[in-house]
Design a protein around this motif. Structure first.
Motif, mmCIF file in Angstrom:
data_model
loop_
_atom_site.group_PDB
_atom_site.id
_atom_site.type_symbol
_atom_site.label_atom_id
_atom_site.label_comp_id
_atom_site.label_asym_id
_atom_site.label_seq_id
_atom_site.Cartn_x
_atom_site.Cartn_y
_atom_site.Cartn_z
ATOM 1 N N LYS A 124 -9.175 -6.824 -4.917
ATOM 2 C CA LYS A 124 -9.699 -8.174 -4.237
ATOM 3 C C LYS A 124 -10.576 -8.901 -5.143
ATOM 4 O O LYS A 124 -10.546 -10.222 -5.189
ATOM 5 C CB LYS A 124 -10.614 -7.720 -3.049
ATOM 6 N N ALA A 125 -11.303 -8.322 -6.250
ATOM 7 C CA ALA A 125 -12.040 -9.117 -7.061
ATOM 8 C C ALA A 125 -10.931 -9.507 -8.285
ATOM 9 O O ALA A 125 -11.139 -10.856 -8.723
ATOM 10 C CB ALA A 125 -13.002 -8.171 -7.829
ATOM 11 N N ASP A 126 -9.974 -8.922 -8.627
ATOM 12 C CA ASP A 126 -8.870 -9.558 -9.235
ATOM 13 C C ASP A 126 -8.120 -10.767 -8.824
ATOM 14 O O ASP A 126 -8.107 -11.800 -9.453
ATOM 15 C CB ASP A 126 -7.957 -8.312 -9.538
ATOM 16 N N TYR B 126 -2.410 -1.352 -9.018
ATOM 17 C CA TYR B 126 -3.726 -1.432 -8.909
ATOM 18 C C TYR B 126 -4.446 -0.166 -8.460
ATOM 19 O O TYR B 126 -3.969 0.529 -7.899
ATOM 20 C CB TYR B 126 -4.022 -2.477 -7.664
ATOM 21 N N GLY C 129 -7.527 0.457 -6.723
ATOM 22 C CA GLY C 129 -7.912 0.573 -5.531
ATOM 23 C C GLY C 129 -7.886 -0.940 -4.925
ATOM 24 O O GLY C 129 -8.065 -1.984 -5.690
ATOM 25 N N LEU C 130 -8.036 -1.176 -3.600
ATOM 26 C CA LEU C 130 -8.203 -2.484 -2.713
ATOM 27 C C LEU C 130 -9.361 -3.242 -3.318
ATOM 28 O O LEU C 130 -9.197 -4.608 -3.388
ATOM 29 C CB LEU C 130 -8.046 -2.456 -1.516
ATOM 30 N N GLU C 131 -10.391 -2.591 -3.532
ATOM 31 C CA GLU C 131 -11.611 -3.395 -3.513
ATOM 32 C C GLU C 131 -11.672 -4.016 -5.025
ATOM 33 O O GLU C 131 -11.796 -5.195 -5.352
ATOM 34 C CB GLU C 131 -12.845 -2.419 -3.640
ATOM 35 N N SER C 132 -11.139 -3.518 -6.088
ATOM 36 C CA SER C 132 -10.783 -3.767 -7.273
ATOM 37 C C SER C 132 -9.700 -4.937 -7.379
ATOM 38 O O SER C 132 -10.043 -5.895 -8.269
ATOM 39 C CB SER C 132 -10.738 -2.771 -8.453
ATOM 40 N N THR D 156 0.734 -1.224 -0.147
ATOM 41 C CA THR D 156 0.094 -0.007 -0.119
ATOM 42 C C THR D 156 0.979 1.210 0.003
ATOM 43 O O THR D 156 0.336 2.362 -0.244
ATOM 44 C CB THR D 156 -0.899 -0.099 1.341
ATOM 45 N N PHE E 205 -6.497 -8.284 3.774
ATOM 46 C CA PHE E 205 -7.234 -9.379 2.868
ATOM 47 C C PHE E 205 -7.500 -10.724 3.652
ATOM 48 O O PHE E 205 -6.717 -10.814 4.728
ATOM 49 C CB PHE E 205 -6.405 -9.759 1.635
ATOM 50 N N THR E 206 -8.548 -11.479 3.348
ATOM 51 C CA THR E 206 -8.941 -12.705 4.052
ATOM 52 C C THR E 206 -7.740 -13.653 3.844
ATOM 53 O O THR E 206 -7.049 -13.820 2.656
ATOM 54 C CB THR E 206 -10.306 -13.269 3.479
ATOM 55 N N LYS F 160 -9.524 -12.552 -6.742
ATOM 56 C CA LYS F 160 -10.522 -13.828 -6.114
ATOM 57 C C LYS F 160 -10.600 -14.518 -7.646
ATOM 58 O O LYS F 160 -10.673 -15.808 -7.579
ATOM 59 C CB LYS F 160 -11.821 -13.074 -5.844
#
Length: 335
Positions: free
Chosen positions: A286-288, A279, A281-284, A179, A305-306, A290
């Motif tokens: 996370k989707a990538d 990246y 943002g962190l949300e996008s 980050t 992150f999980t 996944k």
């Protein structure tokens, strides 16, 4: 043999691993001579890791999650990789701790260390002698298979062993998410995650995700804790080769004279190379991640992150941290 007997034997093995003199042990010297990537430092690191993992507390905690009823032993064929020292030991341990028999086919790159450990295990618990077999020939007379290899060998494994209960592992790599808020100490630990075992393990970080406009100064400063890696002749040959190939193809690179950073959407970077990707943002992200989870072994970060792994811990898995997220013990109990 009761579960307590098996646990006690592995506790004794763990203590033995902690007492091995890596500087004078001729078996370790043989392993080093057979594989130039198996340096004394890396062998010592692997032995120390397993010595710590095989504590009574860890073993008891691990097996407590399962119902290990005594049953007729099944024979489990294990086809082992040889990328890092003792990479197949967890499968070996899992099969034996569940009361089953090991039929192991060793990699030609790591054919000395595990038989050495097995011989000591048998010396402290002779009943293991009938439960451990190493073979160089064709695998025969087994009930299940655990095979680890590349994406290419996985197709071969699936063809020949698909009719048996199996775990077939393919290529996976590990990633780190930065980050820009990481401390110097955390980045130094990240260097351990990148360079330990020369980056050859599936838990080695081969790619970093960074925010847009990331400043690499602190990152490269931390990487210098591993600058001596360039003194290994096999490593420097890979570094020189990859650098030459990339320069001939006019790829833009970041280079600190012992590692190369290349912007790339892939995961499996060559030795001496770490891929990076920005990246938004962190949300996008996370989707990538996944969407690509089948290619990722572990994720190093402190971004929330999980199942993320702390910096410096990628090469210190617990007994219950299973490769590819597949519970080996649960699999063995269903055979």
């Amino acid at each position: 043999m009761q579960i307590k007997d098996r646990i006690n034997a592995f506790i004794k093995l763990g203590k033995f691993l902690g007492e091995i003199n890596t500087e004078t042990n001729h078996i370790l010297k043989k392993a080093e001579a057979e594989n130039g990537w198996f340096t004394p430092d890396n062998i010592s690191f692997a032995l120390k890791n397993w010595s710590q993992a095989l504590s009574e507390e860890n073993l008891e905690q691990w097996v407590a999650a399962y119902n290990l009823e005594e049953a007729q032993p099944k024979t489990v064929a294990i086809i082992m990789a040889g990328n890092i020292p003792l990479v197949g030991f967890h499968d070996f341990l899992s099969v034996l701790i569940t009361g089953n028999k090991v039929l192991a086919k060793l990699s030609s790159n790591d054919k000395t260390l595990l038989p050495y450990l097995a011989s000591h295990l048998i010396s402290v618990e002779p009943r293991f002698k009938d439960l451990i077999e190493f073979t160089e020939g064709r695998l025969q007379n087994f009930d299940a298979v655990i095979a680890t290899g590349s994406n290419n060998t996985a197709r071969y494994f699936e063809y020949y062993f698909g009719k048996y209960p199996n775990i077939i592992r393919k290529n996976r790599n590990s990633v780190a998410v930065l980050t820009g808020e990481e401390t110097e100490a955390e980045l130094v630990k990240l260097a351990d995650d990148i360079f330990r075992y020369f980056g050859l393990g599936c838990r080695n970080v081969s790619k970093i995700y960074i925010p847009e406009n990331y400043n690499f100064e602190a990152f490269f400063k931390a990487m210098y804790s591993w600058k001596a890696i360039i003194n290994n002749h096999k490593y420097i040959n890979n570094y020189d080769y990859n650098k030459a190939v990339y320069l001939m193809d006019s790829f833009p690179l970041l280079d600190n004279e012992f590692m190369i950073l290349k912007q790339d959407t892939g995961f499996s970077s060559p030795i001496s190379v770490v891929f990076y990707e920005f990246y938004p943002g962190l949300e996008s992200l996370k989707a990538d991640l996944k969407a690509n989870e089948m290619q990722i072994q572990c994720l190093v970060s402190k971004a929330g992150f999980t199942n993320e792994v702390a910096f410096g811990e990628a090469q210190h898995p617990q007994l219950w941290d299973y490769a590819d997220g597949v519970d080996t013990v649960a699999f063995l109990l269903k055979i």
